[in-house]
Design an enzyme around this catalytic site. Sequence first.
Site: not given
Length: 307
Positions: A103, A130, A261, A289
């Site tokens: 990330r 993303h 999100c 997710r």
Amino acid sequence: MKRDFLTLDACSRAELDEILHLSARLKRDLKAGQRPPLLAGKSLAMIFEKPSLRTRVTFEVGMTQLGGYAVYLTPTDIRLGERESVADIARNLERWVDCIMARTNAHQTLIELATHARVPVINGLSDLRHPCQVLSDCFTLIERRGRLDGLRVAWMGDGNNVANSWIAAAPRLAFSFAVACPSGYEPDATVVQAARAAGATIDITHDPAEALRGADVIYTDVWTSMGQEAEAAERQRAFRAFQVNAAALRLAKPDAVVMHCLPAHRGEEITGEVIDGPQSIVFDQAENRLHVQKGVLVWLTQQMGRH
């Protein structure tokens, strides 16, 4: 053959469908109380230059449920490109772990990691893309609507990394995508051009009503992302007309769903009434997710084993 998961447009429709079907199977297994140890003995290095709730918890829990192990590396642990070069970090990690998730601030960092590591690299978030978030969102829409083909997704707000990944997914998963944003906050022009060249309908407008007209999905994100705090006041002024509220919902289809999100700044880009309302599937997205990232992890491992 090593495969990475850095962008959605690096995958074919068949490959994305394979990941989505695998994710659905893993979710069904988990709901039935089954946790097949498909990654038993495997390890995942998780590199974080930015803080995270959903990305860290879902990857770490996902690896555990699959019988593997995740190692969390904080921003101060390795300091990508500062204490040690990105290439050298990749060459070290590939000798200890089976996969790397990063990330990062800059997308280029992910490209460097993937270039120099002989194990798969997953984009957990970058300034440009993303993909894990958007593939999870697509999975959520398929659960809710049964399909993505032919849907109109309306994006309200900043043309950021999440918007770029939606645009990249559009030609592969056959939905149309409309972005309503203030002038100067459009998505990446190269991503838009590539999606249009691949046959996608991508509309960019500065009029929220135009984007919302006929929308099956309304999607928003924070107006000020991490690293943009100095622009917060300016952005709040620029985006005021792009809030997802009850009035915005009335401009879309009556059965339109609302997505975000997360994290959400309630009262800014979205009202509490909408995010907690009956049309919101925001927390379904967050749950998924876990399932979709498990699907990505297993799929990448399978690719390594096929060659």
